[in-house]
Design a protein around this motif. Structure first.
Motif, PDB file in Angstrom:
ATOM      1  N   UNK A 164       0.838  -1.454  -0.015  1.00  0.00           N
ATOM      2  CA  UNK A 164       0.055   0.080   0.195  1.00  0.00           C
ATOM      3  C   UNK A 164       1.003   1.336   0.042  1.00  0.00           C
ATOM      4  N   UNK A 165       0.359   2.185  -0.691  1.00  0.00           N
ATOM      5  CA  UNK A 165       1.198   3.456  -0.807  1.00  0.00           C
ATOM      6  C   UNK A 165       1.602   3.872  -2.399  1.00  0.00           C
ATOM      7  N   UNK A 166       2.675   4.694  -2.511  1.00  0.00           N
ATOM      8  CA  UNK A 166       2.927   5.348  -3.768  1.00  0.00           C
ATOM      9  C   UNK A 166       3.905   4.434  -4.801  1.00  0.00           C
ATOM     10  N   UNK A 167       3.583   4.111  -5.798  1.00  0.00           N
ATOM     11  CA  UNK A 167       4.249   3.252  -6.911  1.00  0.00           C
ATOM     12  C   UNK A 167       4.709   4.254  -7.831  1.00  0.00           C
ATOM     13  N   UNK A 168       5.943   4.196  -8.150  1.00  0.00           N
ATOM     14  CA  UNK A 168       6.583   5.101  -9.069  1.00  0.00           C
ATOM     15  C   UNK A 168       7.138   4.183 -10.386  1.00  0.00           C
ATOM     16  N   UNK A 169       6.898   4.233 -11.596  1.00  0.00           N
ATOM     17  CA  UNK A 169       7.242   3.386 -12.469  1.00  0.00           C
ATOM     18  C   UNK A 169       8.292   4.214 -13.372  1.00  0.00           C
ATOM     19  N   UNK A 170       9.207   3.843 -13.966  1.00  0.00           N
ATOM     20  CA  UNK A 170      10.197   4.624 -14.590  1.00  0.00           C
ATOM     21  C   UNK A 170       9.844   4.815 -16.139  1.00  0.00           C
ATOM     22  N   UNK A 171      10.644   5.631 -16.850  1.00  0.00           N
ATOM     23  CA  UNK A 171      10.378   6.159 -17.908  1.00  0.00           C
ATOM     24  C   UNK A 171      10.583   5.169 -19.108  1.00  0.00           C
ATOM     25  N   UNK A 172       9.739   5.130 -20.079  1.00  0.00           N
ATOM     26  CA  UNK A 172       9.754   4.078 -21.178  1.00  0.00           C
ATOM     27  C   UNK A 172      10.886   3.818 -21.613  1.00  0.00           C
ATOM     28  N   UNK A 173      11.691   4.980 -22.194  1.00  0.00           N
ATOM     29  CA  UNK A 173      13.120   4.813 -22.830  1.00  0.00           C
ATOM     30  C   UNK A 173      14.270   5.065 -21.839  1.00  0.00           C
ATOM     31  N   UNK A 174      13.791   4.637 -20.670  1.00  0.00           N
ATOM     32  CA  UNK A 174      15.168   5.010 -19.760  1.00  0.00           C
ATOM     33  C   UNK A 174      16.238   4.044 -20.087  1.00  0.00           C
ATOM     34  N   UNK A 175      17.372   4.282 -19.744  1.00  0.00           N
ATOM     35  CA  UNK A 175      18.413   3.412 -20.177  1.00  0.00           C
ATOM     36  C   UNK A 175      18.398   2.214 -19.561  1.00  0.00           C
ATOM     37  N   UNK A 176      18.844   1.099 -20.237  1.00  0.00           N
ATOM     38  CA  UNK A 176      19.539   1.045 -21.659  1.00  0.00           C
ATOM     39  C   UNK A 176      18.604   0.508 -22.748  1.00  0.00           C
ATOM     40  N   UNK A 177      17.197   1.166 -22.291  1.00  0.00           N
ATOM     41  CA  UNK A 177      16.157   0.520 -23.380  1.00  0.00           C
ATOM     42  C   UNK A 177      16.395   0.900 -24.899  1.00  0.00           C
ATOM     43  N   UNK A 178      16.285  -0.026 -25.791  1.00  0.00           N
ATOM     44  CA  UNK A 178      16.617   0.136 -27.462  1.00  0.00           C
ATOM     45  C   UNK A 178      15.671  -0.525 -28.064  1.00  0.00           C
ATOM     46  N   UNK A 179      15.344   0.069 -29.212  1.00  0.00           N
ATOM     47  CA  UNK A 179      14.569  -0.560 -30.313  1.00  0.00           C
ATOM     48  C   UNK A 179      13.101  -0.621 -29.784  1.00  0.00           C
ATOM     49  N   UNK A 180      12.683   0.152 -29.133  1.00  0.00           N
ATOM     50  CA  UNK A 180      11.511   0.479 -28.470  1.00  0.00           C
ATOM     51  C   UNK A 180      10.814   1.431 -29.294  1.00  0.00           C
ATOM     52  N   UNK A 181       9.383   1.141 -29.724  1.00  0.00           N
ATOM     53  CA  UNK A 181       8.621   2.127 -30.584  1.00  0.00           C
ATOM     54  C   UNK A 181       7.166   2.374 -29.612  1.00  0.00           C
ATOM     55  N   UNK A 182       7.079   1.825 -28.616  1.00  0.00           N
ATOM     56  CA  UNK A 182       5.623   1.995 -28.043  1.00  0.00           C
ATOM     57  C   UNK A 182       6.124   2.037 -26.650  1.00  0.00           C
ATOM     58  N   UNK A 183       4.971   2.877 -25.968  1.00  0.00           N
ATOM     59  CA  UNK A 183       4.885   2.999 -24.390  1.00  0.00           C
ATOM     60  C   UNK A 183       4.545   1.735 -23.783  1.00  0.00           C
ATOM     61  N   UNK A 184       4.687   1.692 -22.576  1.00  0.00           N
ATOM     62  CA  UNK A 184       4.659   0.668 -21.746  1.00  0.00           C
ATOM     63  C   UNK A 184       3.127   0.564 -21.173  1.00  0.00           C
ATOM     64  N   UNK A 185       2.532  -0.881 -20.721  1.00  0.00           N
ATOM     65  CA  UNK A 185       1.297  -1.147 -20.189  1.00  0.00           C
ATOM     66  C   UNK A 185       1.361  -1.687 -18.945  1.00  0.00           C
ATOM     67  N   UNK A 186       0.495  -1.151 -17.993  1.00  0.00           N
ATOM     68  CA  UNK A 186       0.490  -1.503 -16.432  1.00  0.00           C
ATOM     69  C   UNK A 186      -0.789  -2.348 -15.930  1.00  0.00           C
ATOM     70  N   UNK A 187      -0.637  -3.185 -15.440  1.00  0.00           N
ATOM     71  CA  UNK A 187      -2.099  -3.804 -14.761  1.00  0.00           C
ATOM     72  C   UNK A 187      -1.838  -3.710 -13.425  1.00  0.00           C
ATOM     73  N   UNK A 188      -3.020  -3.379 -12.768  1.00  0.00           N
ATOM     74  CA  UNK A 188      -2.869  -3.478 -11.247  1.00  0.00           C
ATOM     75  C   UNK A 188      -3.927  -4.371 -10.707  1.00  0.00           C
TER      76      UNK A 188
END
Length: 500
Positions: A164-188
């Motif tokens: 319980x509390x705050x959830x922080x998710x990183x950026x879609x293209x944070x290092x070392x992400x590569x060959x990524x052309x879509x944003x991510x999806x989250x299920x809770x």
């Protein structure tokens, strides 16, 4: 590698989406203030969503909204692309619509507050060559979510539990992400994770692991690619295990220590388990059983003393059955040299006990190949307390037993041994034919299905990550990845893309 001898979730589920196409045909939507949380008035579970998730912030100037996850749901606030398929266990979850244009974000984080403990699922571009480092601690599930983007048909789903509390998710293209052309999806999902959600049509075996053999240290076919990227390649294929062979000195030190430390760090960061195949050269067929036992125990203790922080799983040697066999299929005692069997068993008994004297939680395995069943049966009867039956199996062996009374090697092993089974070296035998890539893919996927159907089989580790052009004949062509121009450019083979 050697040739064998002789041939359900309730409405408290929540989902956040991110995916996107290249910049053509963009259909922008109005942009409200970024930190305003908007709830879709048509969502049947919007009250639940608001109760479980509050304080939703995009971290950018764009707005995210909530609605229900279902087929035909629009999953962006600035596009009209739709969901085309949903794993049955996630149907009805709450979808947090995100902005497609956040796909290039490298530093701003998404955050929200959970009113209770929950499991968060992130669905990420299935084409990615490398993941952002913040996803390294997440577990890849077997789930995918279908989308209508013409450039990509599905997103891979990863999971992690949160209090319980705050959830922080990183950026879609944070290092070392590569060959990524879509944003991510989250299920809770409210509460702790219980099972892999899976795809609606795919049975899930939660304890089964896939992996690849690798030669990451001192091999010309591997050294041009960083160890971090090698591990990312495994993850892209859904692999969880890397089998690496190690030369270890009498004091337990792994050769090429600097490269070894880098390799272990890369594997750990990626969440890849290392299966350490320990090369054994110390068995003395001319010495007594007691001498070999003591030698094995000292060696095992040294290995674990120096490397227990890196390894849990140890494969004791590679195809030692082939050194003890004289002739025949290897399924009866008369096929073997009795002296070599006894001295090998004595050494391995000592090595197993030596490892566990320093690392009680270690898991050891001994491998066999072809129909060399008696070799492992003898090891058991001698008193070697190995934990896992390891087996090596290739497509030509499969063909050779197809018309026999035991055409399924997984069932045959289950009938002979009660221990967990790992196939630690398995693959399509290479042939110089035009459709070899498709043959490799077909064999691999069929054998994965067979392994998963047997609950006693816990891992399948295929041979190998890269082709090795420097090796002559068939030995150079077993990779899931080929060098299109050694050693400056490579490409995934059909078998690899079939696993994305």
């Amino acid at each position: 590698m050697k040739l064998y001898k002789k041939i359900i979730l309730a409405n408290s589920l929540l989902l956040v989406f991110f995916s996107c196409k290249k910049e053509n045909n963009i259909e922008p939507a109005p942009q409200p203030a970024a930190d305003v949380q908007t709830v879709d008035a048509t969502a049947t579970n919007s009250v639940v969503a608001a109760a479980l998730i509050t304080n939703l912030k995009s971290g950018t100037s764009r707005t995210y909204t909530q609605t229900t996850l279902a087929t035909n749901a629009v999953y962006y606030t600035d596009r009209t692309y739709k969901v085309t398929s949903v794993p049955s266990a996630l149907s009805g979850a709450t979808l947090i619509r995100t902005a497609c244009d956040d796909k290039t974000n490298t530093s701003n984080n998404v955050s929200f507050t959970l009113s209770q403990a929950a499991t968060v699922y992130v669905a990420y571009d299935s084409r990615a060559n490398s993941l952002p480092s913040w996803l390294n601690s997440w577990t890849k599930t077997s789930s995918t979510i279908g989308i209508s983007d013409a450039d990509v048909s599905k997103l891979n789903v990863y999971s992690k539990s949160y209090a319980k509390g705050t959830v922080t998710l990183g950026a879609n293209m944070a290092a070392p992400a590569s060959d990524v052309h879509c944003n991510y999806v989250i299920v809770v999902k409210a509460g702790a994770a219980t099972t892999d959600p899976g795809d609606a049509t795919t049975p899930v075996s939660g304890s089964f692991m896939l992996g690849l053999n690798m030669h990451s240290i001192g091999n010309a076919a591997y050294s041009p690619v960083s160890m971090t990227n090698q591990m990312s390649m495994l993850k892209k294929m859904g692999m969880k295990v890397a089998r690496q062979n190690f030369n270890i000195s009498s004091d337990g030190s792994v050769s090429s220590q600097s490269a070894f430390t880098q390799l272990m760090s890369a594997g750990s960061s990626a969440g890849i388990t290392t299966l350490a195949m320990i090369n054994i050269t110390k068995i003395n067929f001319n010495a007594s059983e007691s001498t070999n036992y003591n030698s094995g125990k000292a060696f095992g203790a040294a290995v674990a003393s120096k490397n227990s922080k890196y390894f849990t799983y140890y494969e004791l040697g590679n195809e030692l059955d082939n050194k003890a066999i004289n002739s025949g299929d290897g399924d009866v005692a008369s096929n073997y040299n009795s002296t070599k069997l006894k001295t090998t068993a004595a050494f391995l008994k000592g090595m197993d006990e030596g490892i566990k004297s320093k690392q009680p939680g270690a898991k050891t395995m001994i491998d066999g190949s072809w129909k060399h069943f008696y070799f492992l049966q003898y090891m058991q009867s001698y008193g070697v307390k190995f934990d896992i039956v390891a087996w090596h199996w290739y497509s030509d062996m499969e063909s050779a037993i197809a018309s026999s009374s035991s055409p399924d090697i997984t069932k045959k092993l289950s009938s002979l041994f009660s221990k967990p089974i790992w196939f630690t070296e398995v693959g399509q035998r290479w042939k110089n034919v035009s459709n070899i890539d498709q043959m490799q893919s077909s064999f691999t996927n069929a054998f994965i299905k067979r392994m998963k159907a047997n609950s006693q089989v816990k891992a399948g580790i295929f041979y190998e990550l890269f082709d090795e052009p420097a090796r002559t004949g068939a030995e150079g062509h077993y990779g899931f990845v080929k060098w299109t121009k050694p050693y400056s450019s490579w490409a995934y083979k059909t078998v690899a893309t079939s696993l994305f």
